[in-house]
Motif scaffolding. Structure first.
Motif, PDB file in Angstrom:
ATOM      1  N   THR A   3     152.868 -15.902  91.374  1.00 20.59           N
ATOM      2  CA  THR A   3     153.751 -17.516  90.801  1.00 20.59           C
ATOM      3  C   THR A   3     153.386 -18.358  90.853  1.00 20.59           C
ATOM      4  N   GLY A   4     151.944 -18.288  90.187  1.00 19.26           N
ATOM      5  CA  GLY A   4     152.624 -19.287  89.134  1.00 19.26           C
ATOM      6  C   GLY A   4     151.324 -20.271  89.408  1.00 19.26           C
ATOM      7  N   GLN A   5     150.795 -19.750  90.938  1.00 18.93           N
ATOM      8  CA  GLN A   5     150.379 -21.464  91.801  1.00 18.93           C
ATOM      9  C   GLN A   5     148.494 -21.240  90.435  1.00 18.93           C
ATOM     10  N   ALA A   6     148.786 -21.351  89.420  1.00 19.10           N
ATOM     11  CA  ALA A   6     146.936 -20.860  89.213  1.00 19.10           C
ATOM     12  C   ALA A   6     145.832 -22.266  89.897  1.00 19.10           C
ATOM     13  N   HIS A   7     146.440 -23.671  90.078  1.00 18.53           N
ATOM     14  CA  HIS A   7     145.943 -24.212  90.741  1.00 18.53           C
ATOM     15  C   HIS A   7     145.459 -24.071  91.478  1.00 18.53           C
ATOM     16  N   ALA A   8     145.255 -22.973  92.261  1.00 19.42           N
ATOM     17  CA  ALA A   8     145.571 -23.132  94.155  1.00 19.42           C
ATOM     18  C   ALA A   8     143.852 -22.338  93.390  1.00 19.42           C
ATOM     19  N   PHE A   9     143.970 -21.595  92.883  1.00 16.29           N
ATOM     20  CA  PHE A   9     142.648 -21.053  92.439  1.00 16.29           C
ATOM     21  C   PHE A   9     140.747 -22.228  92.747  1.00 16.29           C
ATOM     22  N   THR A  10     139.797 -21.466  93.056  1.00 20.75           N
ATOM     23  CA  THR A  10     138.792 -21.713  92.858  1.00 20.75           C
ATOM     24  C   THR A  10     137.768 -21.264  92.285  1.00 20.75           C
ATOM     25  N   ALA A  11     136.392 -21.850  91.719  1.00 22.75           N
ATOM     26  CA  ALA A  11     135.653 -21.148  91.418  1.00 22.75           C
ATOM     27  C   ALA A  11     135.043 -19.716  92.009  1.00 22.75           C
ATOM     28  N   PRO A  12     134.417 -20.401  92.918  1.00 19.49           N
ATOM     29  CA  PRO A  12     133.736 -19.205  93.705  1.00 19.49           C
ATOM     30  C   PRO A  12     134.822 -17.807  94.271  1.00 19.49           C
ATOM     31  N   SER A  13     136.361 -17.809  94.555  1.00 17.50           N
ATOM     32  CA  SER A  13     136.993 -17.806  95.220  1.00 17.50           C
ATOM     33  C   SER A  13     137.647 -15.834  94.021  1.00 17.50           C
ATOM     34  N   LEU A  14     137.007 -16.790  92.557  1.00 17.55           N
ATOM     35  CA  LEU A  14     137.759 -15.800  91.646  1.00 17.55           C
ATOM     36  C   LEU A  14     136.453 -15.550  90.897  1.00 17.55           C
ATOM     37  N   LYS A  15     135.641 -15.487  91.666  1.00 15.04           N
ATOM     38  CA  LYS A  15     133.759 -15.152  91.577  1.00 15.04           C
ATOM     39  C   LYS A  15     134.120 -14.100  91.978  1.00 15.04           C
ATOM     40  N   GLY A  16     134.360 -14.302  93.486  1.00 15.77           N
ATOM     41  CA  GLY A  16     134.823 -12.703  94.619  1.00 15.77           C
ATOM     42  C   GLY A  16     135.963 -11.993  93.462  1.00 15.77           C
ATOM     43  N   VAL A  17     137.000 -12.296  93.134  1.00 21.68           N
ATOM     44  CA  VAL A  17     137.479 -11.655  93.043  1.00 21.68           C
ATOM     45  C   VAL A  17     136.851 -10.173  91.728  1.00 21.68           C
ATOM     46  N   MET A  18     136.295 -11.264  91.096  1.00 14.16           N
ATOM     47  CA  MET A  18     135.775 -10.414  89.765  1.00 14.16           C
ATOM     48  C   MET A  18     134.180  -9.239  89.970  1.00 14.16           C
ATOM     49  N   GLN A  19     134.085  -9.556  91.328  1.00 10.17           N
ATOM     50  CA  GLN A  19     133.482  -8.336  92.298  1.00 10.17           C
ATOM     51  C   GLN A  19     133.744  -8.211  92.638  1.00 10.17           C
ATOM     52  N   ALA A  20     135.309  -8.144  93.548  1.00  8.18           N
ATOM     53  CA  ALA A  20     135.811  -6.653  94.189  1.00  8.18           C
ATOM     54  C   ALA A  20     136.757  -6.097  92.673  1.00  8.18           C
ATOM     55  N   ILE A  21     136.439  -6.411  91.674  1.00  8.61           N
ATOM     56  CA  ILE A  21     136.866  -5.379  90.866  1.00  8.61           C
ATOM     57  C   ILE A  21     136.189  -4.903  89.874  1.00  8.61           C
ATOM     58  N   GLU A  22     134.996  -5.155  90.022  1.00 13.95           N
ATOM     59  CA  GLU A  22     133.879  -4.031  89.857  1.00 13.95           C
ATOM     60  C   GLU A  22     133.365  -3.193  91.133  1.00 13.95           C
ATOM     61  N   ASN A  23     133.776  -3.473  92.330  1.00 14.22           N
ATOM     62  CA  ASN A  23     133.566  -2.940  93.211  1.00 14.22           C
ATOM     63  C   ASN A  23     134.499  -1.734  93.745  1.00 14.22           C
ATOM     64  N   PHE A  24     135.741  -2.411  93.360  1.00 11.56           N
ATOM     65  CA  PHE A  24     136.984  -1.205  92.429  1.00 11.56           C
ATOM     66  C   PHE A  24     136.886   0.573  91.909  1.00 11.56           C
ATOM     67  N   ALA A  25     136.881  -0.013  90.976  1.00 10.79           N
ATOM     68  CA  ALA A  25     136.103   0.179  89.608  1.00 10.79           C
ATOM     69  C   ALA A  25     135.179   1.728  89.979  1.00 10.79           C
ATOM     70  N   GLY A  26     133.737   1.254  91.275  1.00  7.87           N
ATOM     71  CA  GLY A  26     132.830   1.384  91.594  1.00  7.87           C
ATOM     72  C   GLY A  26     132.828   2.718  92.146  1.00  7.87           C
ATOM     73  N   CYS A  27     134.530   2.636  92.813  1.00 11.51           N
ATOM     74  CA  CYS A  27     134.826   3.658  93.908  1.00 11.51           C
ATOM     75  C   CYS A  27     135.378   5.129  93.245  1.00 11.51           C
ATOM     76  N   PHE A  28     135.137   5.275  91.780  1.00 15.95           N
ATOM     77  CA  PHE A  28     135.342   5.693  91.215  1.00 15.95           C
ATOM     78  C   PHE A  28     134.408   6.352  89.930  1.00 15.95           C
ATOM     79  N   GLN A  29     132.988   6.133  90.671  1.00 12.53           N
ATOM     80  CA  GLN A  29     131.910   6.395  90.415  1.00 12.53           C
ATOM     81  C   GLN A  29     131.186   6.912  90.858  1.00 12.53           C
ATOM     82  N   PHE A  30     130.175   7.710  90.280  1.00 13.68           N
ATOM     83  CA  PHE A  30     128.565   8.828  91.119  1.00 13.68           C
ATOM     84  C   PHE A  30     127.576   8.434  90.429  1.00 13.68           C
ATOM     85  N   GLU A  31     126.763   8.024  91.048  1.00 13.04           N
ATOM     86  CA  GLU A  31     125.833   8.212  90.288  1.00 13.04           C
ATOM     87  C   GLU A  31     125.793   9.182  89.843  1.00 13.04           C
ATOM     88  N   HIS A  32     124.597   9.531  88.083  1.00 11.47           N
ATOM     89  CA  HIS A  32     124.415  10.797  87.844  1.00 11.47           C
ATOM     90  C   HIS A  32     123.496  10.421  86.556  1.00 11.47           C
TER      91      HIS A  32
END
Length: 156
Positions: free
Chosen positions: A110-139
């Motif tokens: 919606t183009g509402q970039a001003h609605a972001f807060t640093a802590p919420s965006l840090k959570g988004v970055m962690q969620a991106i890593e968690n999402f990719a991690g769902c397709f990985q295994f320890e080897h």
């Protein structure tokens, strides 16, 4: 952006640096780049088929289209009883997507970039890593090193 160029790591690191200083205006667009890269990486590494139209679509719906393609492939393999993901990984997918969509994509589209807060965006970055991690295994097991599954139905 080529993965071997290290550009994506610079984008990730720069985004974290901006978020650490509270600079959400400069961090927000980089998160979209990073997220789309990680989605494309999952699709490429795990061999998830996507409609040809996605490859030529360069709009703000790109992330949604990639998520939908991944979800469709996961659902298909799960229904066939051939999904290699662990139950915790399968359960983690909707949680990660919900965090990303509610805290980032819905505002970005919606183009509402001003609605972001640093802590919420840090959570988004962690969620991106968690999402990719769902397709990985320890080897190898116990090594702390993670690899992408060969496909949604094969580990190696």
């Amino acid at each position: 952006m080529l993965p071997q160029s290290g550009v994506i790591h610079k984008i990730r690191d720069t985004t974290h640096a901006f978020l650490d200083t509270g600079n959400t205006d400069d961090a927000a667009p980089r998160i979209r780049q990073y997220f789309e890269f990680k989605l494309e990486e999952v699709i490429s590494r795990v061999g998830i088929p996507v409609p040809i139209g996605i490859a030529f679509n360069d709009d703000k719906q790109m992330a949604k289209n990639l998520i939908d393609a991944i979800k469709a492939a996961v659902d298909l393999h799960d229904a066939a009883g051939r999904l290699v993901l662990e139950p915790a990984q399968l359960a983690g997918l909707p949680t990660s997507v919900a965090t990303i969509v509610s805290n980032y994509l819905s505002h970005w589209s919606t183009g509402q970039a001003h609605a972001f807060t640093a802590p919420s965006l840090k959570g988004v970055m962690q969620a991106i890593e968690n999402f990719a991690g769902c397709f990985q295994f320890e080897h190898p097991a116990g090594s702390g090193q993670h690899r992408y599954y060969k496909s949604l139905s094969q580990k190696l």
